[in-house]
Write a protein that holds these residues in place. Sequence first.
Motif, PDB file in Angstrom:
ATOM      1  N   ASP A  35       0.857  -1.182   0.000  1.00 50.08           N
ATOM      2  CA  ASP A  35       0.000   0.000   0.000  1.00 50.08           C
ATOM      3  C   ASP A  35       0.895   1.233   0.000  1.00 50.08           C
ATOM      4  O   ASP A  35       1.622   1.475   0.963  1.00 50.08           O
ATOM      5  N   ILE A  45       0.325   4.410   0.337  1.00 46.47           N
ATOM      6  CA  ILE A  45       0.084   5.375   1.407  1.00 46.47           C
ATOM      7  C   ILE A  45       0.735   4.891   2.708  1.00 46.47           C
ATOM      8  O   ILE A  45       1.331   5.671   3.445  1.00 46.47           O
ATOM      9  N   GLU A  46       0.653   3.598   2.965  1.00 50.06           N
ATOM     10  CA  GLU A  46       1.285   3.058   4.172  1.00 50.06           C
ATOM     11  C   GLU A  46       2.806   3.165   4.103  1.00 50.06           C
ATOM     12  O   GLU A  46       3.458   3.407   5.125  1.00 50.06           O
ATOM     13  N   HIS A  63       3.510   6.679   5.124  1.00 49.94           N
ATOM     14  CA  HIS A  63       3.346   6.840   6.576  1.00 49.94           C
ATOM     15  C   HIS A  63       4.526   6.244   7.349  1.00 49.94           C
ATOM     16  O   HIS A  63       5.011   6.844   8.314  1.00 49.94           O
ATOM     17  N   LEU A 102      -2.100  13.973   3.056  1.00 45.89           N
ATOM     18  CA  LEU A 102      -2.417  12.541   3.064  1.00 45.89           C
ATOM     19  C   LEU A 102      -3.876  12.228   3.402  1.00 45.89           C
ATOM     20  O   LEU A 102      -4.464  11.349   2.753  1.00 45.89           O
ATOM     21  N   PRO A 103      -4.500  12.900   4.366  1.00 51.82           N
ATOM     22  CA  PRO A 103      -5.918  12.597   4.606  1.00 51.82           C
ATOM     23  C   PRO A 103      -6.779  12.849   3.362  1.00 51.82           C
ATOM     24  O   PRO A 103      -7.705  12.085   3.079  1.00 51.82           O
ATOM     25  N   GLU A 158      -5.896   9.983   0.809  1.00 58.01           N
ATOM     26  CA  GLU A 158      -6.440   8.689   1.233  1.00 58.01           C
ATOM     27  C   GLU A 158      -7.903   8.547   0.840  1.00 58.01           C
ATOM     28  O   GLU A 158      -8.358   7.454   0.497  1.00 58.01           O
ATOM     29  N   SER A 172      -8.093   1.313  -3.564  1.00 55.96           N
ATOM     30  CA  SER A 172      -7.078   0.365  -3.101  1.00 55.96           C
ATOM     31  C   SER A 172      -6.187  -0.096  -4.257  1.00 55.96           C
ATOM     32  O   SER A 172      -4.987  -0.326  -4.063  1.00 55.96           O
ATOM     33  N   ARG A 209      -3.540   2.521  -4.694  1.00 55.89           N
ATOM     34  CA  ARG A 209      -2.569   2.452  -3.601  1.00 55.89           C
ATOM     35  C   ARG A 209      -1.599   1.287  -3.814  1.00 55.89           C
ATOM     36  O   ARG A 209      -0.396   1.410  -3.550  1.00 55.89           O
TER      37      ARG A 209
END
Length: 177
Positions: free
Chosen positions: A14, A16-17, A20, A147-148, A151, A156, A159
């Motif tokens: 992912d 985005i992960e 993070h 990011l919010p 997201e 998916s 991502r």
Amino acid sequence: MKIQFQEPAGDFTDGIEVIHRYHQSFFTRGAQLLALAQAIDQAGLNEERALRLAELYVFYRQAGPLHHLDEERALFPLVVGQDLLLDGMLERLALDHEEIEEAWRVLVIAVHEVLERRQVPEKFLEQAARFERLQREHLIRENEDFLPRVEGLLASSQRRRAAAAMASMRGLKPGLT
């Protein structure tokens, strides 16, 4: 002793992960850099501080460019053109990257002087603090504003596609470290 870069991404399932995880790693290493620079400025260099500085150097030398590529080549293209506010954020974040990279180039000169010549430049602490502050402020801006929003926009599959591109830039297969 050769210091190895430890990939902070964990896995590449992912995108985005991955971002993070890098952000968390940058926050942690930034606090370590600042504390270490203060210790070196106040007490000078010893073997333990030299090793810790070398480890941070290896981390930032690898992680900084990889992270910026992850965002600029794998994530930003997925959201550019979605709306004007988001496009403005992308432009600002890209400018932040340039400023952070310049602060890093300045700091690297000082780090090399410390590690190779065992001399602490007069502005070492100031340069480390500037780099850490620019990086931290940028990460906060991304975490709280960018990011919010992203997201909520990315499916998916997008991502996963971003994660695959990030893995590819490292010569890895998606899902692996």
